[in-house]
Every structure is written in structure tokens, then in C-alpha cells.
Enzyme design. Structure first.
Site, mmCIF file in Angstrom:
data_model
loop_
_atom_site.group_PDB
_atom_site.id
_atom_site.type_symbol
_atom_site.label_atom_id
_atom_site.label_comp_id
_atom_site.label_asym_id
_atom_site.label_seq_id
_atom_site.Cartn_x
_atom_site.Cartn_y
_atom_site.Cartn_z
ATOM 1 C CE LYS A 85 46.323 35.895 65.728
ATOM 2 N NZ LYS A 85 46.928 34.764 66.438
ATOM 3 C CB ILE A 86 47.118 41.024 60.730
ATOM 4 C CG1 ILE A 86 45.607 41.334 60.734
ATOM 5 C CG2 ILE A 86 47.566 40.506 59.372
ATOM 6 C CD1 ILE A 86 45.220 42.544 59.882
ATOM 7 C CB SER A 87 48.151 43.296 65.289
ATOM 8 O OG SER A 87 47.631 44.187 66.236
ATOM 9 C CB THR B 282 46.348 44.632 69.775
ATOM 10 O OG1 THR B 282 45.768 44.323 68.507
ATOM 11 C CG2 THR B 282 45.243 44.954 70.763
ATOM 12 C CB ALA B 283 50.946 44.788 72.647
ATOM 13 C CG HIS C 225 53.050 36.041 72.043
ATOM 14 N ND1 HIS C 225 51.732 36.154 71.711
ATOM 15 C CD2 HIS C 225 53.755 36.497 70.976
ATOM 16 C CE1 HIS C 225 51.629 36.654 70.490
ATOM 17 N NE2 HIS C 225 52.833 36.871 70.022
#
EC number: 4.1.99.29
Length: 278
Positions: A55-57, A109-110, A153
Site C-alpha cells: 500500500k502506497i500513496s 497525496t495529502a 486519517h
């Protein structure tokens, strides 16, 4: 098979059945729990643990497409689930010019959304971007160590406890500006693997989690970092949705839109769009 994902409730919920031998005809999975900034680094700079699935951005995706394939399920996209930019006092975007802003990663992404928003809303440059662990950001804003903080989150549900104010919901801004869902976390697999088979396993794992939500509860809470059950459930409800089962045309379109905008701003390399489609 080696897999790496975060200890966040949405990931442990999605992958519980798959990694606990509850899906038929699957291999044994060796799980590494790591913050997404860590898995981003592994994928981009070379994975010392040689994970098959990670799982990555989505912000890291353009850097890894030579070695990894984007999978069509298991990730996090959605509406009303974007990062928040928080301040100690109610203020306006222009006040952030020449100020210090804390972010949980400069390869997320943020962060990408923050940069795109700031370019549109703030005339001057941000003085300094400070990268710190996401659980340290709200205390830093509260203490005045930084002027604003970008949070992700469960902070969406807890920032009021620190007396902080929401300057902008970057997910809402993105949705209003583009009409697209916000791409957050991607699931990637090494090239050369049977991606259709892995996608089938992940979809079965999501189906199992949704049909038997109590089954994963202990596993989710074990890794939930002292989060309350209510907050963990809200986290799952927000980030596990129809895009988790399948990115669909809207999902792929949103990903391409985000990465092309970011590439135009020089934030990431321009991706090969043929790698971001079915």
C-alpha cells in the site's frame, strides 16, 4: 507472499481475511505493518524486504511504475475523506504566506493536494514545510511550533480535542474543483505476478470483511494505535467504499487528473497514463 500495509483500520479491515487464511486457495502472507511514508520510500528507493504487494500513496505512483503495477482494488479513494489543514486560530489562507506548515510526508497525496491548493489560494510562498510524524502534528499546531498542520486519517475525527480549527478540507476543495473523488492510497504489486489473481483475492477479502465485520474487529483494534472503537469504525466507514472493491472509470480518471495536475506543477514526474488504466 510478502505484503506491506499500514496499521490503520481501513487497511487491517480490508486485508484481515486475506492474511488470516480465510480466503480459499491463497498463499500464506507475511505481513509488514508500516506507515505509508515508509512504504512509499521502500517502493521508490528499493524495498529492502522485497514485498510483493504494498500500500502506497498515489503521490508515489509515478516513481514506481517501472517495477510495480497499480491494482484495481484494495486502495483508498472516496468523497468527504480528504486531508485537513488545521490552524490554532480561525484564519484565512492568505495568512499562511511566509509561515511554517507541518506535513506528515512530502511524498503523499495529502502533500500533493496541499501544494495544488496553496498554488491556487495563496499568492506568496509557504516559508517552510516541516515533515513530522502525523501523530505529532496536532500537538505542534496547538503549541504554536508550526503555524498550520496537514493531518490525515483519524485526525479528521479528533482535531477538536486539541482546540484546533479547520482551515480547509482538501478533499472538499478537490471535489469542488474537479468533481472527482479524491485518490489517497494505492495498492501495487510487483510486475511479473498474476495481478488478476491477486485482485480476486483482495476483492474476496473485502467481501468477507463486509459480510462478517465482527471477524476482523480484534485484529483492527490490535493495530489501531489506542484509537477508540467508535473512531476506528468511523475510519473504516469513511475509507472503505465502492472504490475499494474496484477503482472503476471514475477512480482511474481521478487518479490521472491528480497526477497530471501535480506533474504540471513539477511536484511529480509525468506518469505513463497507459499504466493508469484497465
Amino acid at each position: 507472499m510478502k505484503i506491506a500495509y499500514s496499521p490503520c483500520p481501513n487497511d487491517t479491515y480490508v486485508f484481515h481475511a486475506l492474511t488470516h487464511q480465510l480466503i480459499a486457495d491463497t498463499p500464506t502472507f507475511d505481513v509488514s505493518y508500516a506507515d505509508i511514508d515508509v512504504t512509499n520510500t521502500w517502493a521508490i528507493e528499493g524495498d529492502p524486504h522485497d514485498h510483493d504487494v504494498m500500500k502506497i500513496s498515489f503521490a508515489a505512483l509515478p516513481y514506481v511504475l517501472d517495477d510495480y503495477q497499480l491494482l484495481s482494488c484494495g486502495g483508498a479513494l472516496g468523497r468527504g475523506c480528504g486531508p485537513l489543514l488545521l490552524t490554532k486560530e480561525e484564519t484565512s489562507p492568505q495568512t499562511l504566506a511566509e509561515k511554517r506548515v507541518a506535513v506528515p510526508s512530502d511524498r503523499s497525496t495529502a502533500y500533493m493536494l496541499f501544494r495544488l491548493w496553496a498554488r491556487q489560494k495563496i499568492d506568496a510562498n509557504i516559508k517552510e514545510i516541516v515533515v513530522m510524524p502525523f501523530h505529532d502534528i496536532m500537538p505542534a499546531v496547538q503549541a504554536g511550533t508550526v503555524d498550520a498542520g496537514l493531518v490525515i486519517h483519524e485526525a479528521r475525527f479528533t482535531y477538536q480535542e486539541y482546540g484546533l480549527h479547520k482551515l480547509v478540507d482538501l478533499g472538499e476543495w478537490w471535489e469542488e474543483d474537479t468533481g472527482a473523488p479524491i485518490p489517497l492510497g494505492a495498492i501495487i504489486a510487483k510486475k511479473g505476478l498474476d495481478h488478476e489473481q491477486i485482485e480476486s483475492w483482495i476483492r474476496q477479502s473485502v467481501d468477507y470483511a463486509n459480510e462478517y465485520p465482527e471477524s476482523s474487529k480484534d485484529y483492527v483494534m490490535e493495530h489501531a494505535q489506542e484509537m477508540s472503537e467508535d473512531v476506528a469504525r468511523s475510519h473504516i466507514d469513511l475509507y472503505v467504499n465502492e472504490f475499494t472493491k474496484d477503482l472503476g472509470d471514475d477512480g482511474y480518471k481521478a487518479i490521472r487528473e491528480l497526477l497530471l495536475r501535480a506533474a504540471d506543477e513539477g511536484i511529480v514526474p509525468k506518469p505513463d497514463l497507459s499504466e493508469i488504466s484497465r
